[in-house]
Every structure is written in structure tokens, then in C-alpha cells.
Design an enzyme around this catalytic site. Structure first.
Site, mmCIF file in Angstrom:
data_model
loop_
_atom_site.group_PDB
_atom_site.id
_atom_site.type_symbol
_atom_site.label_atom_id
_atom_site.label_comp_id
_atom_site.label_asym_id
_atom_site.label_seq_id
_atom_site.Cartn_x
_atom_site.Cartn_y
_atom_site.Cartn_z
ATOM 1 N N PHE A 142 0.866 -1.183 0.000
ATOM 2 C CA PHE A 142 0.000 0.000 0.000
ATOM 3 C C PHE A 142 0.903 1.233 0.000
ATOM 4 O O PHE A 142 1.596 1.511 0.974
ATOM 5 C CB PHE A 142 -0.937 0.047 1.203
ATOM 6 C CG PHE A 142 -1.861 1.244 1.140
ATOM 7 C CD1 PHE A 142 -3.013 1.195 0.369
ATOM 8 C CD2 PHE A 142 -1.557 2.409 1.804
ATOM 9 C CE1 PHE A 142 -3.848 2.303 0.270
ATOM 10 C CE2 PHE A 142 -2.393 3.518 1.721
ATOM 11 C CZ PHE A 142 -3.538 3.459 0.947
ATOM 12 N N ASP A 227 9.339 2.990 2.058
ATOM 13 C CA ASP A 227 8.150 3.774 2.362
ATOM 14 C C ASP A 227 7.897 3.681 3.865
ATOM 15 O O ASP A 227 7.324 2.714 4.355
ATOM 16 C CB ASP A 227 6.952 3.230 1.567
ATOM 17 C CG ASP A 227 5.672 4.004 1.810
ATOM 18 O OD1 ASP A 227 5.611 4.743 2.816
ATOM 19 O OD2 ASP A 227 4.725 3.858 1.025
ATOM 20 N N LYS A 256 2.401 11.524 7.001
ATOM 21 C CA LYS A 256 1.532 11.289 8.154
ATOM 22 C C LYS A 256 2.024 12.023 9.400
ATOM 23 O O LYS A 256 1.754 13.201 9.574
ATOM 24 C CB LYS A 256 1.357 9.800 8.391
ATOM 25 C CG LYS A 256 0.602 9.107 7.239
ATOM 26 C CD LYS A 256 0.178 7.716 7.593
ATOM 27 C CE LYS A 256 -0.507 7.017 6.431
ATOM 28 N NZ LYS A 256 -1.791 7.587 6.055
#
Length: 401
Positions: A142, A227, A256
Site C-alpha cells: 500500500f 516507504d 503522516k
């Protein structure tokens, strides 16, 4: 205008695109690890907005930095310099050792930037033939929901009926070193991978996997892109998850928690010269590196370090993992994770994780289901032992039988 939760739900149902199915709770306030709904009921937040709220809800120091900067200067675009961006660069360098930094907004933009820059590096530095570059990714990945990213997703919900997709990607099983080694060829420019697959259900790699991957990418002249948008900034009990195997990626992607939940901020950190292929006009963002974002990110980084949140994530995470594994229930198939990034996978006979999220909500705990059978547990990093105990007691009361 004071509307009830039902009124708000009716408006959302009538006007909102239906690309989400949120749990039936309408939140109106947050502080630390707690949130309150429109009726005044309090809940322990065990999702942290998918790790965007590592520093907790509405951290006062980040709020103060945001308010102060918003009064002074919010946006200049990169057509002009601002006084906050160099300071963010400097603080990221000090924390991570990064040699060059590209500021962006969302995590997906950081991923897209890495895809673009590694292809450009492949053609201009590695010498790959025009339009022949390939990038290797992992099954169950993802990395966001842009058109570029979903083309190499293996989730049918993510990519169904959105094609055609960009070519130039190969997929290998996560954690399978031999499959990765076989997939690399002379045109491979990068390997894009999550240190822990969060959205897939907190899937852990085999011990030593990333150390071998680091060596392989160095040997084959392939850019290792980690990531760390979910795993980074303390979530796993280290500043970056790659530190658990004492390696350093070529590009690290952050987002985030880089803003503590106040603002979209992301960054591509380079530990080599890959980002030097970018020249004026080749890549950009109107909001990337804006002074408001930079001031917020600087404060978000400071509180992580100064308030010991990273070490707290390690200590409380070890305790939480131990307590969850001690729950006696034939519904639980496996409990796994690192730091405060934990998943409880249920057996199929449990009937899916969503209904347990509903029962947890009723008892004052908010968690998220993923891939049908898995509960994700990821509270803010400032959580206390007593709050961990409440979470464990609540989960046990819902799952034990």
C-alpha cells in the site's frame, strides 16, 4: 449550528462520495490518546489516523507552532524562499542523516516523487535505455491511491476498473529475497517496499531480510526506496523502522506523523545523490515546503524526541504485545507487530473483524479492521501504561470466550 450525529450523518450520506465506510461514531474533539463524540462519550483512539497522530490529538506545542506561523506567513510557493524550509531541512538532517530532502504534501505525493526521480536517475545516471526502466514492488503493498500507484497494487478494490495503467513495474512476494534477486535485471532502477506492510495487516518481514536486501541493491546498483510513511517517526519504537536492522535506504519516504496530524506534510529523504537529477522545472509542488507546513513539521519532530515518545513506543509496545498475546480466545489466530504497530488476526470462524470494532466502540475503544479478519491496534505514542491496560481489558472482554 448544533446538529445531532444523525443530522450530520444524513448530510454526509446525501452529499458525500461513498468511498469510505466509517465506523458509526461522529467525533468532535480530541486530546492526547482520547477523542469525544458529539454526545460527549470518550473513546481511546487505537488507530491514530493510520499513524498520522503519533504525537496524539491536538498536541499543544504543535498547535502553538501552527498558530504562530499562521499569523506570520502561510504560503509563498517555491518561486520565493521562506525562512522555515531551511530550518526543517536542518532538523531532518540532524535526526536522520539525510543528505538531500524533497518536501511534498501527502504521502502519495512522496511515493510518486520517488517513482519519478528513480526513473530519471536510471536513465541519466545508470544508463538504462529510454523508456525501459522497471521498478520492483511487493504484493499486498500500500503506497497510496494515485493512478500511478494503484497500477502495481495487488488489491482488486484499489485497481479495479481504473486502467489502463503505466507499465514498468514488477511484483514480488513481500519478504521473499530469492524472488527479488531473480526479478532484478539490468533495467531495474528501484525497489519500493514498506519495512512492515501496514495496510495489509501489519505483515512482518523475515528477520534479516532487509539487511540482505540492502546488500543486494548496492551490488546491483538499484535504488532502495523504503516507504516509512506509516512505520516511520517512532511508530515501531525506533525513529525509522529500518533502524531495527541497522540499514540505511537510498530514499526514505515520510508523511503522516511528520505534521502530527495538523497538516498534510511529506518528504523524500535521500542518503545519496539520487535527488540531484532534479533540476528547476523538472518537478514541483505549489504547497510543498510552504512555511506553515515546515513550522508544523519542525514542532512535530521536536515533541517526538523531547517528550520521549519513540522510546515510549518501544516500551509500551512490548508490554501491549505481551498482554494481547496472553488473551485466551479461540477467535485469535495471531498477534504480531513491532512497537505500537500491532495487528490481531482473527480466525475465519470469528466472522470478520468489523463487528468486533463495533463492539469495541461501544466499550469506548476505536480500532480499525483490515482485510476482513484483522484488527489494527496503533494508539498515539504518548499512551500510558494505564491506558494500555484499559485497551487490553477492553479487547479481552470483546474477544475472549
Amino acid at each position: 449550528m448544533n446538529l445531532s450525529a444523525n443530522d450530520l450523518y444524513a448530510i454526509e450520506s446525501r452529499l458525500g462520495a461513498r468511498n469510505y465506510k466509517p465506523l458509526e461514531v461522529t467525533l468532535t474533539r480530541g486530546e492526547g490518546v482520547w477523542v469525544w463524540d458529539t454526545e460527549g462519550k470518550r473513546y481511546l483512539d487505537c488507530l491514530s489516523a493510520y499513524s498520522a497522530l503519533n504525537q496524539g490529538h491536538c498536541h499543544p506545542k504543535i498547535l502553538a507552532a501552527m498558530t504562530e506561523q499562521a499569523r506570520r506567513l502561510t504560503l509563498t510557493s517555491r518561486a520565493f524562499r521562506n525562512d522555515q524550509l531551511p530550518l526543517l531541512y536542518q532538523e531532518l538532517e540532524k535526526l536522520t542523516g539525510a543528505r538531500m530532502i524533497l518536501p511534498m504534501n501527502s504521502g502519495a505525493e512522496a511515493v510518486e516523487s520517488a517513482l519519478k526521480v528513480t526513473r530519471k536517475w536510471g536513465y541519466e545516471v545508470k544508463g538504462v535505455a529510454p523508456n525501459a526502466a522497471n521498478i520492483i514492488t511487493c504484493a499486498n503493498n500500500f503506497h497510496g491511491r494515485t493512478l500511478g500507484v494503484i497500477g502495481f497494487s495487488t488489491d482488486p478494490l484499489a485497481h479495479g476498473n481504473y486502467g489502463p495503467f503505466a507499465p514498468g513495474f514488477k511484483t514480488v512476494p513481500f519478504g521473499d529475497f530469492d524472488a527479488l534477486a531473480e526479478a532484478i535485471d539490468g533495467n531495474t532502477v528501484a525497489f519500493l517496499v514498506e519495512p512492515i506492510q501496514g495496510e495489509a495487516g501489519v505483515l512482518m518481514p523475515p528477520a534479516g531480510y532487509f539487511k540482505r536486501v540492502r546488500e543486494l541493491c548496492s551490488e546491483r546498483n538499484v535504488v532502495l526506496v523504503l516507504d516509512e510513511i506509516q512505520t516511520g517517526l517512532g511508530r515501531t519504537g525506533k525513529l525509522l523502522a529500518q533502524e531495527h536492522e541497522d540499514i540505511q535506504s537510498d530514499l526514505t519516504l515520510l508523511g503522516k506523523a511528520l505534521s502530527g496530524g495538523f497538516y498534510p506534510v511529506s518528504a523524500v529523504l535521500a542518503n545519496n545523490d539520487v535527488l540531484r537529477v532534479l533540476q528547476p522545472g523538472t518537478h514541483g509542488s505549489t504547497f510543498g515546503g510552504n512555511p506553515l507546513a515546515c513550522a508544523i513539521a519542525r514542532a512535530a519532530l521536536r515533541v517526538l524526541v523531547e517528550e520521549g515518545m519513540i522510546e515510549n513506543a518501544r516500551i509500551q509496545g512490548e508490554y501491549l504485545l505481551k498482554q494481547l498475546r496472553a488473551i485466551n480466545s479461540d477467535l485469535i489466530r495471531e498477534v504480531r507487530g513491532r512497537g505500537l504497530m500491532i495487528a490481531m488476526e482473527l480466525h475465519p470462524h470469528a466472522g470478520g473483524a468489523y463487528k468486533y470494532c463495533e463492539r469495541l466502540r461501544d466499550k469506548g475503544l476505536l480500532a480499525k479492521d483490515t482485510h476482513v479478519h484483522t484488527l489494527r491496534i496503533a494508539p498515539p505514542l504518548l499512551i500510558k501504561r494505564s491506558e494500555i491496560d484499559f485497551a487490553c481489558e477492553t479487547l479481552a472482554s470483546v474477544l475472549a470466550r
